[in-house]
Every structure is written in C-alpha cells, then in structure tokens.
Design a protein around this motif. Structure first.
Motif, PDB file in Angstrom:
ATOM      1  N   HIS A 134      12.002   2.412  -0.231  1.00 44.00           N
ATOM      2  CA  HIS A 134      12.187   2.195  -1.678  1.00 44.00           C
ATOM      3  C   HIS A 134      12.921   3.362  -2.308  1.00 44.00           C
ATOM      4  CE1 HIS A 134       9.055  -0.886  -1.271  1.00 44.00           C
ATOM      5  NE2 HIS A 134       8.294   0.022  -0.691  1.00 44.00           N
ATOM      6  N   GLU A 188       7.448 -10.011   7.088  1.00 39.98           N
ATOM      7  CA  GLU A 188       5.999 -10.104   7.018  1.00 39.98           C
ATOM      8  C   GLU A 188       5.339  -9.304   8.133  1.00 39.98           C
ATOM      9  OE1 GLU A 188       2.654 -13.590   7.216  1.00 39.98           O
ATOM     10  OE2 GLU A 188       4.718 -14.143   6.781  1.00 39.98           O
ATOM     11  N   THR A 211       1.575   2.865  -7.012  1.00 45.77           N
ATOM     12  CA  THR A 211       1.630   2.304  -5.667  1.00 45.77           C
ATOM     13  C   THR A 211       2.016   3.400  -4.686  1.00 45.77           C
ATOM     14  OG1 THR A 211       2.432   0.313  -6.719  1.00 45.77           O
ATOM     15  CG2 THR A 211       2.618   0.437  -4.337  1.00 45.77           C
ATOM     16  N   VAL A 256      13.098  -0.716  -9.141  1.00 45.53           N
ATOM     17  CA  VAL A 256      12.958  -0.081  -7.830  1.00 45.53           C
ATOM     18  C   VAL A 256      13.669  -0.943  -6.799  1.00 45.53           C
ATOM     19  CG1 VAL A 256      11.335   0.574  -6.009  1.00 45.53           C
ATOM     20  CG2 VAL A 256      10.791   1.091  -8.385  1.00 45.53           C
ATOM     21  N   VAL A 265       9.994  -1.184   5.221  1.00 50.16           N
ATOM     22  CA  VAL A 265      10.892  -1.128   4.072  1.00 50.16           C
ATOM     23  C   VAL A 265      10.951   0.295   3.527  1.00 50.16           C
ATOM     24  CG1 VAL A 265      10.544  -3.529   3.350  1.00 50.16           C
ATOM     25  CG2 VAL A 265       8.981  -1.766   2.529  1.00 50.16           C
ATOM     26  N   ARG A 319      -3.631   6.922  -1.530  1.00 47.20           N
ATOM     27  CA  ARG A 319      -2.844   6.295  -0.470  1.00 47.20           C
ATOM     28  C   ARG A 319      -3.601   5.116   0.128  1.00 47.20           C
ATOM     29  NH1 ARG A 319      -2.264  10.346   3.460  1.00 47.20           N
ATOM     30  NH2 ARG A 319      -0.739   9.054   4.525  1.00 47.20           N
ATOM     31  N   GLU A 345       3.189   3.540  -1.782  1.00 45.79           N
ATOM     32  CA  GLU A 345       4.457   3.446  -1.074  1.00 45.79           C
ATOM     33  C   GLU A 345       5.615   3.858  -1.983  1.00 45.79           C
ATOM     34  OE1 GLU A 345       6.343  -0.049   1.700  1.00 45.79           O
ATOM     35  OE2 GLU A 345       4.722  -0.515   0.312  1.00 45.79           O
ATOM     36  N   GLU A 348      -6.698   1.984  -0.887  1.00 49.64           N
ATOM     37  CA  GLU A 348      -7.301   1.305  -2.038  1.00 49.64           C
ATOM     38  C   GLU A 348      -8.523   2.073  -2.553  1.00 49.64           C
ATOM     39  OE1 GLU A 348      -6.205  -1.006  -3.796  1.00 49.64           O
ATOM     40  OE2 GLU A 348      -4.731  -2.048  -2.565  1.00 49.64           O
ATOM     41  N   ARG A 403      12.907  -4.935  -7.800  1.00 56.23           N
ATOM     42  CA  ARG A 403      11.847  -5.436  -8.650  1.00 56.23           C
ATOM     43  C   ARG A 403      11.556  -4.412  -9.747  1.00 56.23           C
ATOM     44  NH1 ARG A 403       7.174  -3.356  -7.961  1.00 56.23           N
ATOM     45  NH2 ARG A 403       7.383  -1.522  -6.660  1.00 56.23           N
ATOM     46  N   MET A 449      -7.206   0.286   5.419  1.00 57.12           N
ATOM     47  CA  MET A 449      -7.105  -0.415   4.136  1.00 57.12           C
ATOM     48  C   MET A 449      -6.129   0.351   3.256  1.00 57.12           C
ATOM     49  SD  MET A 449     -10.334  -1.068   1.724  1.00 57.12           S
ATOM     50  CE  MET A 449     -10.085  -1.284  -0.025  1.00 57.12           C
ATOM     51  N   VAL A 450      -4.857   0.194   3.549  1.00 61.13           N
ATOM     52  CA  VAL A 450      -3.863   0.965   2.805  1.00 61.13           C
ATOM     53  C   VAL A 450      -3.596   0.304   1.464  1.00 61.13           C
ATOM     54  CG1 VAL A 450      -2.762   1.896   4.850  1.00 61.13           C
ATOM     55  CG2 VAL A 450      -1.980  -0.265   3.920  1.00 61.13           C
ATOM     56  N   ALA A 451      -3.074   1.100   0.552  1.00 55.09           N
ATOM     57  CA  ALA A 451      -2.749   0.574  -0.766  1.00 55.09           C
ATOM     58  C   ALA A 451      -1.729  -0.547  -0.611  1.00 55.09           C
ATOM     59  CB  ALA A 451      -2.202   1.687  -1.645  1.00 55.09           C
ATOM     60  N   ALA A 452      -1.905  -1.606  -1.383  1.00 58.65           N
ATOM     61  CA  ALA A 452      -1.066  -2.793  -1.250  1.00 58.65           C
ATOM     62  C   ALA A 452       0.404  -2.422  -1.424  1.00 58.65           C
ATOM     63  CB  ALA A 452      -1.460  -3.817  -2.302  1.00 58.65           C
ATOM     64  N   PRO A 453       1.279  -2.952  -0.568  1.00 60.64           N
ATOM     65  CA  PRO A 453       2.693  -2.636  -0.729  1.00 60.64           C
ATOM     66  C   PRO A 453       3.240  -3.206  -2.036  1.00 60.64           C
ATOM     67  CG  PRO A 453       2.385  -4.312   0.957  1.00 60.64           C
ATOM     68  CD  PRO A 453       1.026  -3.834   0.559  1.00 60.64           C
ATOM     69  N   ALA A 454       4.336  -2.635  -2.438  1.00 58.59           N
ATOM     70  CA  ALA A 454       4.862  -2.925  -3.766  1.00 58.59           C
ATOM     71  C   ALA A 454       5.236  -4.397  -3.950  1.00 58.59           C
ATOM     72  CB  ALA A 454       6.079  -2.044  -4.016  1.00 58.59           C
ATOM     73  N   ASP A 483       9.027  -2.046 -11.450  1.00 57.56           N
ATOM     74  CA  ASP A 483       7.772  -1.331 -11.222  1.00 57.56           C
ATOM     75  C   ASP A 483       7.218  -0.872 -12.574  1.00 57.56           C
ATOM     76  OD1 ASP A 483       6.160   0.257  -8.967  1.00 57.56           O
ATOM     77  OD2 ASP A 483       6.428   1.582 -10.697  1.00 57.56           O
ATOM     78  N   LEU A 534       6.528  -6.650  10.098  1.00 65.20           N
ATOM     79  CA  LEU A 534       6.690  -5.197  10.194  1.00 65.20           C
ATOM     80  C   LEU A 534       6.481  -4.488   8.877  1.00 65.20           C
ATOM     81  CD1 LEU A 534       9.801  -4.907  12.492  1.00 65.20           C
ATOM     82  CD2 LEU A 534       7.400  -5.108  13.085  1.00 65.20           C
TER      83      LEU A 534
END
Lengths: 709, 709
Positions: free
Chosen positions: A622, A615, B273, A604, A620, B255, B275, B257, A596, A468-473, A598, A617
């Motif tokens: 930053h 979607e 975030t 960023v 990305v 890193r 990332e 949620e 975008r 459950m990784v932190a949501a991508p930017a 941030d 892979l």
C-alpha cells in the motif's frame, strides 16, 4: 514413523563412574589437564578411585602418576578421561580396550576439525570401537559435566561455579554455546547433566538424547546441534524422548546457507536441509528454538513444572500501554485473551480502584501498587481462573522499591499457583526487582515478543488457531462504507478507462452468435467471451466466462451455449449481450491494482498479485496517494512473492515499466474522480517486456450523487 | 506523497519556557502536584520565574501561592502546568487564554479515557483552543521532560534520576512505556526531550515529531503510538523528519485485533489499519519497530553516529558455535558476510594462532583471548576493512575476567572505528563485562536474532537482497543424484499407478484424430489432450497440452493441430500419439505429492500446493516415512496457505479424507519400489467432499538397474 529404540547404549557407567583414570601429557598449572584434575579432585564427589596416567612420567603435579594404563593396579575402571596430543590418543585408547575399560572421553582436539590427518585418526578410533566394543565420547570436546552427582569430567574452568542443579539434560556438540545454556540455567530449573558430543566419532548426540530420555531424573532435554551425523538415529532418539514424555527443545544451526557453511567448517559434519530438519523435529514432537536465548527460555519454561494449560492467556499489569502491547503480541502469536469467569471479575472489581481496567488485559493502575498483598491476591485470583492458561505480567519500567514489591507479589502469587505466572521485564534497566525474580527462578523474559513466542511454542499445538492479525485494508472498504455505492458494469467501467487513454483489451458487445463470430474474426483469435448483465456480478460462477475461443465455429457455439446456460441459471437477469475481447496470451502475469478511501489517510493505492492469488496470498503493498513511479517500484519490491514478477516457470520477466506506467495512470484517473469510492482492477495483465500492461477487469464503486470535477 | 510541512506550530517556548506557572489543587506530600513542584524547583534549571497558583489557597506547601492566574503579577508567562481535578481544568485554561499564556500542559486525568463526561470536557477544550489560539498539551499525560535543558515539567518521580543526556527525541502517548524508552537510554546515546501527548485534544504526536524534526540538536526521533488521530498530519510530520535527514523509529501498537481493541480502550483513539500504517511508515522513511526492546535498540543504533555502511557484515568471536550461529542469523535476515580485503586476511593470519578461522566468520579461538591488545587490534583491522559494513562480536558466555577483557577490547576498538562494532552478550548471566559495555554506551544486544534484525532495519533498504535461506529439499534431489536415473513417460507412470489401484483419470493413447474423437466420446466431454513422447518432458512449453476440449469437432481439430505444432517445434521428438483423458472439473484444488530420498533420513514425503503454486509459494510440508494418516493431517495443518484447502473462492472445502488416503497409497506404492529414486505427483487434483483425489501427472525417476521387490 516410530523408529526402533533399541541400539542405544546404556551410558550409566559413563555418566556416573565409580573408578576413573585420567590420561594426560602435562599437569602444568592452567593446562587443560590441570583443570580436569582440579575439577575431579577439588570440585567433584568421586565415589571410587581416581588414577592418573602421565606417560612421560613428568611428576609435575600433586598426584601420583602411573606410566601407562596397563601399569595401573587391579581395579574396575569405568571411564578413561584422555587429554593427550592427538597423535598419542590411539595408543591410550588401545590400552583402554585391552584392559576392558568400557568408556573413554577424549577431550583433545586436532582431529576431524583440523584436516585430513585428523580425519584419518578418527577412522582409526572408529575401527577400534567397532572391533573391541570400546565406546568413545568426543574427541574435540570439553568433556562431560554431571552437575547432579557433582562429577566434573571436564576441562571447563567454570564447572566449580555451576551450583544450580535441576532436571534439565543438555546435549551439545561444541563447548562455548553449551556453557551459554548452563549459565542460562543459573537460577530456577537447573541443569542435571551436560553431554558435549564433540566430533562424534563413536557416541553422538542421538545416544545422549536417548540416555537422557531413559534417565528417570531428567525432566527436559535441551539440544544444540551444528551438524547431524545420522538423521535416522536422531529421529529415533527424539521419538524415544517423546515416548517417555520428555520435552525436547532443539536449536539446529544451519537455517541459512551461511549457517550451513560455517557449521560445516567448524565441525566438519553435514548440516542437513533446514526445512527437512525442522519437519522432522515437529514430527517427533521436539520444540524448535531459533536462537540461544529462546532455547534457554523454552527449557526453563518446560522444566518449571507449570506450562500454560491452554492458549487462553491473562494479562495483568499497571500500565495501559503495556497492557495494550501484551494484548497485541498475544494476537500476533495466534494466542488468545482469556474470558474471565464471573468470580474473577467480581474479585477484581472489589479489590481494584474504580477506574482500573478489570477486563482482560487487566490494568490494576499505579495506585493499586501501594498494596503488595492486594496485587498478589489479584494475581492469584486470575491464575486460579479455570479459563486462564497462563498469566502474563508485563513490567514496563524499573521503579526501584515499587518494582521490588511487584516482583515480590509475583513470587508470592506464583508459589502454589496452578498456572504459570510469566513476568516480562521490559526495561533495559535490570533493577533489583529483576534480580529478585531471577533468583526466585521466575525467569523473567526481557521482551513481550520473546515471551509470547515462547508461550506459543510450549503450548500444545492442537490448541492454536492462526494468528489473529488486524483485518487487511481491503475488506473494510468493501463493507458498510460502500453500502450506498453504485457499481458500474464491466463494460461501462472499461469504456471510461478507454476514454482516459488506459489500456483495456479491444472488444465489442455482441447480441447474436453471428455478431460474436464477426467480432472475433475482426479482433483475431483467440478471444474471450463474457456475459454482460447488470444483475450478474460474479460471471464465472454462472458459466458467464469462456476463455481461449480459437475458431469462428467455436465462437458462435460459445455465444449460444453461454447465453442459454446463464439464462437457465439466473432467469432473473437481464442479459445485454456478450462482451467479445481479444485474449492476451498466457505468458503474462495477473496483478491487482486498487484505490480505496482510507478513513485515516484518504486515498490509498494497493498493488498485489492478482487473479487466484488475491484471496490466497493477500500479498499486497500500500501507499498513500499521491505517489511517484519510484514509489511503485518500491511497492513491487515490498511484495513477498516478488518471484512471480521475474523469470518464472520458463516465462521471461514481466514488463515492469508498463505496469508502473499503468499504475500511475490508474492513480491519476481515480484521483481526478472524487465520486469514485473504490476502484479495483483485477486482473491486470502484464506481459513480457515490450508487451505492455492491460486492465482485464474493472470494478468501480461510485457515490450515488456523482461530483465529477 | 510530499505533504505540506507548514501548519506545524513552533513549540520552542513550550519546550523551553522562561517563566512558567503551576496550577494545582493540592501540594500534600507525594501528590502529583508536589512531585511536579519538586521536579521544577529541585531538579530543574528554570531560567525565569516559577509561579504557583493554588485556587483553594491551601497554603500547605513551601511555595507562595496565588489564588488565580488572573491575580499573578505582571510577567511574560510561556506555559501553564495544570494539575487540577478534571472539572476545574476548563476554568484554568480560560484564565490562561485571557492572560495570553500561549501554552498549557494538562496532566490531570479524567477526560476522554474516563467516559462521555470527560469527552465533553475535551470538546470544550478543543473549542477554546480554536477560538483563542491557546495551545494545549494533554490532558491525561505525565507532562514534558526536557532533559537537555534540565526542565522537569512532569509529575514523573524518576525525572531526577534521568541524567544521561543525548540527542534522541522521544514522542509517546502514554507514560509507562515512555519511561521504558528513557530507561533504555540510560547509557550511550541518551534522550534530549520526551514529549508525551496524552489524549491529544489539541497538540499531538505529529506536532511533536515535527518540532523534533526541526530542532537542530535532535539526531533521532523515537515514537511509540497507541492510536493515530490524524493520519495525514502524521505522514506530513514523518515526511518533514525525512527531509531533515532525521531517522524516525516508530512502534505502533495494534498489529493484531487484540492490540487494536486494547489500545482503543486505553486511549479512546482509532488504532488504524496495521497494514496501511506500516506501509505509510515505510513510504515516509520511518523504521518500524515491533517490540519495545527493538524500539530502544534501533534508537540507540541510529543515534550512535556509526550505523552499518553496507549490509556486508563481519563476525569476530572466539567460539566456533557462536560464529556459526551469527553467520546463520546473517543469512536468515538477508544480510551478507563480507569478503575481507587481502590486507585484513594477512593481518589476521599474522596475529592469530594457526588453527584460528581467519575467513569471515572469524574465530580467533580462546587462546587469542590472552592478549587483549591483540584482540583489539584484530577488531580494529576488521572494522577498517573497506568491504565491511559493520562488525558483529558474539560473546557466547560470561567468563568473568576473560569477558571483562573482551569487553575492554571492544570498547578500545570501537573508539575511533569508522564502522560500528556491535557486541552481542548471548549469556543470561549479565556479568561485569556486560555492564562495562553498557556503561561505555556500546549497548550490547542480548541475542543474535535481535541484533541482526536491528542491523537489517537500520541498513539502507536498497542494499538488501532477499533472505538467503537454506535451499529447499526438492532442488537437491533433482540435481546430481538423479544424474543416472531413468524417467518414465507419463503414460507408463500412470499405468503403474493404475495397476497399484491408485486413482488416475481414465484415458487412452490415440494415434489419429479419429481415435481421439472416439476416445473422447467414450470418456465423455470435456477431455484433455496431452502429447506423448519420451523426448518431451515439458509438454506445455511446446504446445503439447490442450485442456477443456468440449465437442467431437474440437477433439479432432485439437489432435491435428497439437501434433503439427509439436512436430514443428521439436522435429527431433518421436511422437507416440496423444493421451486423451477425462477432464476433472475446475472446482478441485491442485496439490503436489512427492517422495524423495534424503541422504540423512532416507525416504521423505513432501506435500504442498501444486500446479502454479509449486515454484511461487514453495509451500510444502515434509515427513520422514513411514507415516500414519494422522501425520498427513498434521502436514496439511503445517502449510502456510492452508486457506487454499478450505472454503475458497466460492468453492466448497476439498475432500481432505480422499487426499489423505491417496497420500498413504502413494507412500506405500513408492515404499514397495526401492528402484524409485524420486517420485513427483503434480498436479494431484482434489475435488470437493466425495469427489476424491486423482493423480493428474506423475514423474517417476528410477535407478537404471531396477531392484523390484
């Protein structure tokens, strides 16, 4: 695959012999022979008779020596323990076979690992085993340590100190790393047997695993392998262990080319393909460790009799930072934070200070540490919660007596708890609290990362969702923030880019099949046709994209069909016409470039693999703007699938310089336009060297009241 | 991005005040106030005067107390240290501002972390700072520890034991985890300053990093963050550190949620975030740690004054297994094994036993351990080799006096070595050798994996190639083994599959444009055309594939053009005709199914993402045959990019059941054909639920002398 389990020998007489004979060439002090005799005579409980054969008859030791195996008195000898120079080993083995001794453990080195001569000797031994039924263990190994029955059939000088006996069976090939495992089991669940296969001329790791699988007193099998001689037998042995419900923890050296080569030169055996080995271990239910400390930790955890009952974990600590870090690692490992039952919450509220965090992760606060009974009772309550699979207790620092008390509270709570209480001693200062936990078999982990990786591995896999990784930017920006934003049509966005001198494909907006045909001929085939309508954001789904149109006839046909189809599917949409564009050939790569805003860092820039890869892979990189070309090169180097950008599927490497220039251009373009909230260019086509980089599609979200510079 | 560096305050007077005032509400024993006074009076070297203000005038301590700051005698006071209940803090700060005291450290809690009232107090403090120029540190923090100048402006009871002073500056927000870092620096490179930002109402982590960056006596900055208040200031501070050549090691919680949420509830700040944070750290040259032990290890390594000079490493050990494991981890981390210079090899050959492994990794053998001087000389020789960036010394087990000697040899060799000698104490038994290394500041790692991950992170990134993982299984099979194999044409392979009842697209071999048009009309549009020639294995590259043909006219045209084009490009090829097949629509997924013969396990089945993904992602799962349908489900779950199989780009989930059936069919088909050496089905088209799975292309390699059952 369910391999046949027969064919594995019963090794009971080897592992626990009644009568044994030691065959050696020297008993001088500190020699391997002397160490073996010392282990057997001083530190072992042999049930029967121990004979000593010393062919040169050098009576230089305290034991009566016989000149040969043939000369020994009448006795039913189970095993011969051989430490002779390699050249003399065959004769001794022949004598064993002639006398009907069923097992020989050859500890001598100088065989396959030493070169061609040694390999020839090994072939002779194998042939003897084949023809006589003698079973040989080794050569080139430290012997067999039976801690459970206290039989030290080994040259290891440390056998006498191996006092912590438990239910773990150990199988290794080499000696040094095996000792590492035994030492790792000094407290808590200990070792029962250590079988060290050496060069595996006859008996090998699969035979030992199979024996341990069928030994009713063995609970867990820990295996360290450098090479695999027979993959199918190994698979069958693992399958046998699984069918007996015995967890197997396995570490296989050779996950990188260097490891493969080093293991080959050390043992002379094939390392096997790492990927296939790992797949096979998973297939037969073995848990793969990736380092020695993990092998030991997993074995201890699996043997503790109290493995996590689910992937829903509780954290109890006295530091907010440690609580947050533990929660973080739980998420990163794809494990979950348990939701406490109401009784648990009530108990915690009643017994902890008002400012304590009583939701999971629990921060009892430093004040609560004044009462060890109170802490122990909190731990016990959490460990009894039916929603909790295990309790993680991070100890961030050594506070002397205070952490001694915490250690005692953990020990008290763990006694009789139905769920494991897993302590993590995070400090490098391994104080008396650490030792207390260690001596009580609580096996504190030394980092949160290693603790939760191990918990993940021993938790039944079916329960585990993805990490459950932190949501991508990207997802954050396209959400609520852009609610009031205005989207440009592709044609309008491209016009702006063209005006800014940025490469977009030549094209024109056509309102009839005739215009389309004429435009296509002017542009040159092949062309792409795309529907233009402010109401249609997802063109592909309504049949609004037609690629690779190659002739004038196809162009006219495509125009008519596309407009009809889109109108039929989206009668609400006002169709402005068809955008006809020159197609770029398919030797290019599809990339994504986005900018975008941030909330933390302002603008960023994002670069990644585009098209279908976005979607799938999410590959990305930053950077905070502004950037230099060197930063863009760094970003490309950061991509996980950089292979896509180089020589790929018979395509030449892509025009990186053109991509870098385009990225800088787009970053400058967006930087000069504060009204642009978000810009996404996807796909960006990047051709082979010299063919440039082109924006094939563009999405610009602008603020409703443009504040152009 | 190069942020402006101005705007960071000079904190010299805060960090090393001359005169200071403590403002507290209680001095009862063991209170926080008493601990602060004890640290300042007994364990610090204050240069000037220390005043105590105790507003309630409870004279319950040994210090003379003043009723308020205003009442203090004339003196140039640099800093006020405040421990009062939150409600009284504002008054004290106003007094500080009125008197012109430039800095206040507020250790009290009960502010933002406690709820809305506390947040309101924080806003008042911020407004006071804004209007008066007072700078506030905290609140809700353990204070400031200046180890270098021995000034304990902290409530931490452990300050008195923090004796190991060095050049590392520490920045944290919370207290407990900061103590972890200080304890981790008990030996070797120690800490100089620990700044703990607390709630960051005014001064914050960026200010502290910037101060440390400009402090000439600071060598390395270690940072632990839960939240980031101002991303741009943080970036600017990191940039400043980089411009001063100071390595920054940073661990950012959040890193996952869970970590984000826990850190927010602990500190009330935004986590950012993950990332983007990581990207920003890399952009400004900070080294990101992923766990506390790694943060400490990286700080120690960076501060040791001897970081790896390149990614080419040497391994020196006395256990073949440990040597192989170290080599393995070096490959997995993308590091390299150094090639020794001839002098090094000569020295090793001359000084080690004949059976020692003198190539890298070096196994000096247990015998060489008898001479500590000899071992030390070997280590020194290897560390002087110009090709070696660092020397890794794995110690697999604790052997008492023997490992004490090894530790001493490492210590001797490390003194004056130009390259780092990095010891790895692999055993859980942390014997006296471990302590000796630790006390000499050699900071042994506790696992090979953690050691080499840290080495990778401190090695300049430009030097690092990708990880050198063991070659995937597929490449081996298509190499030499298949040298004598015979490849079937696609049409022949598909005919065999069709005969076996396996789903392949309807199609027919056409020899003229007319035949193609007729076949396409019979099949129904759209169709695909593929060239058929035994000489052409890679059809796409010669223009031998034409997809999505939609009308009779297009079909005839495509046939003619394709045959002409292929003949022009490959005049040597005998063209049998064109295979016309019904196209499956593009809502399907492309998968790969393969069966090859593994030298270790026999027939191994591979499933993975197909088409373009094969080479790029290498996302495959393997199982040894035979298998059950449940195994195929497991394999699909093993794929890293399982997202591709589910709901994806507005496509419904794929027909997993059909895929599983097809896999079993193909496995059975190949199992019944011992003459097939290798079979690869790629792409396999898998449609949405109910639309089945189809083999779109098939490659069969058979042995030249077929042994059909």
């Amino acid at each position: 695959m369910h391999a046949s389990h027969c064919g594995f020998p019963d090794l009971s007489r080897l592992v626990r012999p009644r009568n044994a004979v030691v065959v050696l060439g020297s008993q001088r002090p500190n020699s391997e022979g002397a160490r073996l005799l010392e282990n057997l005579s001083l530190h072992s409980r042999m049930e029967g008779e121990l004979f000593v054969v010393n062919p040169p008859m050098r009576g230089d030791g305290p034991f009566r020596c016989w000149p040969s195996i043939a000369d020994l008195p009448e006795a039913d000898i189970d095993v011969a323990l051989i430490i002779l120079r390699a050249a003399y080993v065959m004769d001794a083995l022949r004598d064993c076979a002639a006398r009907g001794i069923p097992y020989a453990i050859v500890m001598s080195s100088g065989f396959g690992e030493a070169g061609p001569e040694g390999r020839a000797l090994e072939q002779q031994i194998a042939a003897l085993c084949e023809s006589t039924g003698l079973r040989v263990y080794g050569p080139n190994c430290p012997g067999l340590s039976n801690f459970r029955d206290r039989m030290g059939m080994t040259i290891s000088p440390a056998f006498k100190t191996d006092k912590n006996v438990g239910t773990i069976g150990i199988v290794t090939q080499g000696g040094g790393a095996g000792r590492n495992i035994v030492q790792g089991l000094s407290y808590g669940p200990g070792a029962a047997l250590w079988l060290s296969a050496g060069n595996e001329v006859d008996l090998g790791a699969p035979d030992f695993i199979a024996h341990l699988a069928r030994d009713p007193e063995i609970g867990v099998i820990a295996v360290l392998l450098e090479g695999i001689k027979d993959g199918k037998r190994l698979a069958a042995a693992l399958d046998l262990a699984r069918s007996h419900g015995k967890p197997v923890i396995i570490l296989k050296i050779g996950r990188s080319e260097y490891g493969v080569r080093a293991a080959q030169s050390h043992t002379g055996s094939i390392a096997g393909t790492a990927e296939v080995n790992s797949a096979m271990f998973a297939q037969f239910g073995a848990i793969e460790a990736h380092d020695m400390d993990e092998l030991v930790a997993l074995a201890r955890l699996a043997a503790s009799g109290s493995v996590p009952t689910s992937d829903e974990l509780a954290v109890v600590t006295f530091s907010g930072g440690a609580a947050a870090m533990a929660a973080d690692q739980i998420g990163l490992q794809g494990l979950r934070l348990a939701q406490f039952a109401p009784e648990t919450t009530e108990h915690l509220r009643a017994s902890l200070p008002g400012y304590a965090a009583i939701a999971n992760p629990v921060d009892v606060t430093a004040e609560a540490l004044n009462s060890i009974e109170g802490l122990s009772s909190c731990l016990r309550t959490v460990a009894q919660d039916p929603n909790v699979g295990a309790v993680i207790v991070p100890i961030p620092a050594d506070y002397g007596e205070l952490t001694d008390g915490i250690a005692q509270a953990i020990i008290d709570a763990a006694a009789g708890a139905s769920r494991p209480i897993i302590a993590v001693w995070m400090s490098r200062r391994l104080g008396s609290g650490f030792l207390r936990l260690e001596e009580h078999g609580l096996a504190p982990f030394l980092s949160l990362g290693s603790a939760l990786a191990a918990v993940r591995k021993v938790t039944p896999r079916r329960m585990l969702p993805g990490a459950m990784v932190a949501a991508p930017a990207m997802s954050a920006a396209s959400g609520e923030e852009s609610g009031a934003a205005v989207a440009c049509t592709e044609a309008a966005a491209k016009a702006m880019l063209r005006e800014a001198g940025i490469a977009v494909p030549q094209g024109s907006l056509c309102r009839s099949p005739e215009e389309t045909t004429a435009a296509a001929q002017a542009l040159g085939f092949p062309v792409a046709l795309k529907i233009v309508s402010a109401q249609i954001l997802h063109k592909t789904e309504v049949g609004g994209v037609w690629l690779d149109v190659r002739t004038p006839g196809q162009a006219a046909e495509a125009h008519t069909r596309m407009v009809n189809q889109v109108q039929a599917r989206r009668p609400d949409a006002r169709i402005d016409g068809v955008l006809v564009e020159k197609m770029l050939h398919d030797t290019g790569r599809e990339m994504l470039i986005a900018v975008r805003t941030d909330p933390m860092y302002g603008r960023v820039l994002t670069i990644g693999l585009g098209g279908i890869f976005v979607e799938l892979l999410k590959d990305v990189a930053h950077r905070v703007l502004p950037i230099q070309p060197a930063d863009v090169h760094d970003m490309l180097a950061d991509l996980r699938h950089g292979a896509y950008l180089g020589q790929f599927r018979n395509l030449p490497p892509m025009d990186t310089d053109a991509l870098v220039r385009l990225v800088i251009q787009l970053a400058d373009f967006v930087s000069g336009r504060p009204d642009i909230l978000e810009a996404e260019f996807n796909p960006v086509w990047v051709g082979p060297a010299g063919e440039g980089a082109w924006v094939l599609d563009a999405l610009l979200l602008t603020s409703p009241t443009p504040e152009r510079l």
